[in-house]
Design a protein around this motif. Structure first.
Motif, PDB file in Angstrom:
ATOM      1  N   LEU A  66      31.182  28.360  42.001  1.00 55.98           N
ATOM      2  CA  LEU A  66      30.653  29.241  40.976  1.00 55.98           C
ATOM      3  C   LEU A  66      31.881  29.267  39.962  1.00 55.98           C
ATOM      4  N   PRO A  67      31.519  29.796  38.694  1.00 58.31           N
ATOM      5  CA  PRO A  67      32.398  30.068  37.581  1.00 58.31           C
ATOM      6  C   PRO A  67      32.757  31.433  37.616  1.00 58.31           C
ATOM      7  N   GLU A  68      33.817  31.771  37.054  1.00 57.63           N
ATOM      8  CA  GLU A  68      34.250  33.167  37.210  1.00 57.63           C
ATOM      9  C   GLU A  68      33.063  34.068  36.787  1.00 57.63           C
ATOM     10  N   MET A  69      32.989  35.297  37.525  1.00 56.26           N
ATOM     11  CA  MET A  69      31.883  36.093  37.305  1.00 56.26           C
ATOM     12  C   MET A  69      32.353  37.537  36.799  1.00 56.26           C
ATOM     13  N   VAL A  70      31.503  38.119  35.809  1.00 61.95           N
ATOM     14  CA  VAL A  70      31.774  39.275  35.404  1.00 61.95           C
ATOM     15  C   VAL A  70      30.656  40.561  35.925  1.00 61.95           C
ATOM     16  N   SER A  71      30.942  41.434  36.239  1.00 61.55           N
ATOM     17  CA  SER A  71      29.807  42.517  36.722  1.00 61.55           C
ATOM     18  C   SER A  71      29.805  43.686  35.772  1.00 61.55           C
ATOM     19  N   THR A  72      28.674  44.009  35.327  1.00 55.39           N
ATOM     20  CA  THR A  72      28.651  45.170  34.271  1.00 55.39           C
ATOM     21  C   THR A  72      27.491  46.173  34.927  1.00 55.39           C
ATOM     22  N   HIS A  73      27.407  47.211  34.221  1.00 59.20           N
ATOM     23  CA  HIS A  73      26.603  48.339  34.639  1.00 59.20           C
ATOM     24  C   HIS A  73      26.237  48.564  36.303  1.00 59.20           C
ATOM     25  N   VAL A  74      27.170  48.295  36.962  1.00 57.65           N
ATOM     26  CA  VAL A  74      27.449  48.692  38.384  1.00 57.65           C
ATOM     27  C   VAL A  74      27.033  49.681  38.861  1.00 57.65           C
ATOM     28  N   ASN A  75      26.029  50.205  39.705  1.00 54.63           N
ATOM     29  CA  ASN A  75      25.593  51.416  40.203  1.00 54.63           C
ATOM     30  C   ASN A  75      26.089  51.314  41.686  1.00 54.63           C
ATOM     31  N   VAL A  76      26.584  52.292  42.369  1.00 54.86           N
ATOM     32  CA  VAL A  76      26.799  52.595  43.839  1.00 54.86           C
ATOM     33  C   VAL A  76      26.099  53.729  44.501  1.00 54.86           C
ATOM     34  N   ARG A  77      25.184  53.553  45.389  1.00 56.00           N
ATOM     35  CA  ARG A  77      24.579  54.714  46.004  1.00 56.00           C
ATOM     36  C   ARG A  77      24.888  54.592  47.539  1.00 56.00           C
ATOM     37  N   VAL A  78      25.482  55.608  48.119  1.00 51.86           N
ATOM     38  CA  VAL A  78      25.850  55.760  49.703  1.00 51.86           C
ATOM     39  C   VAL A  78      25.006  56.932  49.972  1.00 51.86           C
ATOM     40  N   ASP A  86      23.902  47.655  42.697  1.00 55.97           N
ATOM     41  CA  ASP A  86      23.311  46.812  41.778  1.00 55.97           C
ATOM     42  C   ASP A  86      23.809  46.753  40.379  1.00 55.97           C
ATOM     43  N   GLY A  87      23.517  45.913  39.782  1.00 52.65           N
ATOM     44  CA  GLY A  87      24.328  45.655  38.159  1.00 52.65           C
ATOM     45  C   GLY A  87      23.785  44.460  37.532  1.00 52.65           C
ATOM     46  N   VAL A  88      24.423  44.063  36.670  1.00 47.06           N
ATOM     47  CA  VAL A  88      24.156  42.651  36.153  1.00 47.06           C
ATOM     48  C   VAL A  88      25.556  41.663  36.221  1.00 47.06           C
ATOM     49  N   GLN A  89      25.278  40.324  36.253  1.00 45.62           N
ATOM     50  CA  GLN A  89      26.600  39.657  36.557  1.00 45.62           C
ATOM     51  C   GLN A  89      26.239  38.616  35.427  1.00 45.62           C
ATOM     52  N   TYR A  90      27.454  37.954  34.969  1.00 45.18           N
ATOM     53  CA  TYR A  90      27.304  36.788  34.022  1.00 45.18           C
ATOM     54  C   TYR A  90      28.510  36.104  34.175  1.00 45.18           C
ATOM     55  N   ALA A  91      28.692  34.885  33.785  1.00 43.06           N
ATOM     56  CA  ALA A  91      29.883  34.122  33.637  1.00 43.06           C
ATOM     57  C   ALA A  91      30.217  34.186  32.182  1.00 43.06           C
ATOM     58  N   PRO A  92      31.508  34.785  31.795  1.00 46.76           N
ATOM     59  CA  PRO A  92      31.891  34.505  30.417  1.00 46.76           C
ATOM     60  C   PRO A  92      31.705  33.280  29.703  1.00 46.76           C
ATOM     61  N   SER A  93      31.788  32.196  30.360  1.00 44.97           N
ATOM     62  CA  SER A  93      31.442  30.931  29.581  1.00 44.97           C
ATOM     63  C   SER A  93      30.180  30.592  29.383  1.00 44.97           C
ATOM     64  N   ARG A  94      29.268  31.446  29.990  1.00 43.35           N
ATOM     65  CA  ARG A  94      27.710  31.300  29.729  1.00 43.35           C
ATOM     66  C   ARG A  94      27.095  32.772  29.869  1.00 43.35           C
ATOM     67  N   ALA A  95      27.708  33.726  28.778  1.00 45.39           N
ATOM     68  CA  ALA A  95      27.202  34.992  28.857  1.00 45.39           C
ATOM     69  C   ALA A  95      25.734  35.361  28.767  1.00 45.39           C
ATOM     70  N   GLU A  96      24.895  34.248  28.107  1.00 45.59           N
ATOM     71  CA  GLU A  96      23.628  34.334  27.658  1.00 45.59           C
ATOM     72  C   GLU A  96      22.911  34.212  29.058  1.00 45.59           C
ATOM     73  N   ASP A  97      23.551  33.665  30.040  1.00 44.33           N
ATOM     74  CA  ASP A  97      22.778  33.423  31.435  1.00 44.33           C
ATOM     75  C   ASP A  97      23.203  34.671  32.438  1.00 44.33           C
ATOM     76  N   LYS A  98      22.262  35.654  32.304  1.00 44.21           N
ATOM     77  CA  LYS A  98      22.791  36.870  32.983  1.00 44.21           C
ATOM     78  C   LYS A  98      21.609  37.059  34.325  1.00 44.21           C
ATOM     79  N   SER A  99      22.177  37.589  35.354  1.00 42.33           N
ATOM     80  CA  SER A  99      21.642  37.997  36.574  1.00 42.33           C
ATOM     81  C   SER A  99      21.562  39.531  36.920  1.00 42.33           C
ATOM     82  N   ILE A 100      20.538  39.744  37.381  1.00 46.20           N
ATOM     83  CA  ILE A 100      20.395  41.020  37.953  1.00 46.20           C
ATOM     84  C   ILE A 100      20.779  41.000  39.488  1.00 46.20           C
ATOM     85  N   PHE A 101      21.649  41.870  40.081  1.00 44.70           N
ATOM     86  CA  PHE A 101      21.888  41.603  41.560  1.00 44.70           C
ATOM     87  C   PHE A 101      21.604  42.834  42.156  1.00 44.70           C
TER      88      PHE A 101
END
Length: 122
Positions: A66-78, A86-101
């Motif tokens: 995988l390329p380097e990944m950046v996570s944003t909008h991360v929420n944690v519930r315990v 949960d949150g959003v992840q993307y590779a800085p080299s392809r910021a337009e390709d976002k994934s929800i995890f």
């Protein structure tokens, strides 16, 4: 006083989960199979386009970088020994390709392990 203790415990648990989450992402990106083996629960599975159990996921990591990944909008519930991240992840080299995890962690024998992961491309 009991409310403060519960809040501190929840805050500590969230910090512990985020630490394991960061280690998981780093292990995946850097193909660190030993760390993945430690983090993934024995009954781990990823549900997405393809389902992977623990062994298949480690094998995927071995063969797919995988390329380097950046996570944003991360929420944690315990909730006790269960955590949801949960949150959003993307590779800085392809910021337009976002994934929800979404990942579910369980605390067993005093440590957090990843039980279930799901990723959707948006």
């Amino acid at each position: 006083m009991r409310g403060q203790t519960n809040a501190k415990t929840e805050s500590d648990s969230k910090a512990e989960v985020l630490k394991v989450e960061a280690a998981f992402v780093e292990a995946r990106v850097h193909q660190d199979l030993l760390t993945l083996d430690r983090i993934l629960a024995d009954n781990f599975f990823e549900a997405g386009r393809t389902r992977y159990d623990k062994l298949a996921y480690i094998d995927l990591t071995r063969h797919f970088k995988l390329p380097e990944m950046v996570s944003t909008h991360v929420n944690v519930r315990v909730s006790g020994d269960i955590a949801f991240v949960d949150g959003v992840q993307y590779a800085p080299s392809r910021a337009e390709d976002k994934s929800i995890f979404m990942r579910n962690y369980v605390r067993t024998h005093g440590r957090w392990q990843l039980l279930m992961a799901s990723v959707s491309v948006v």
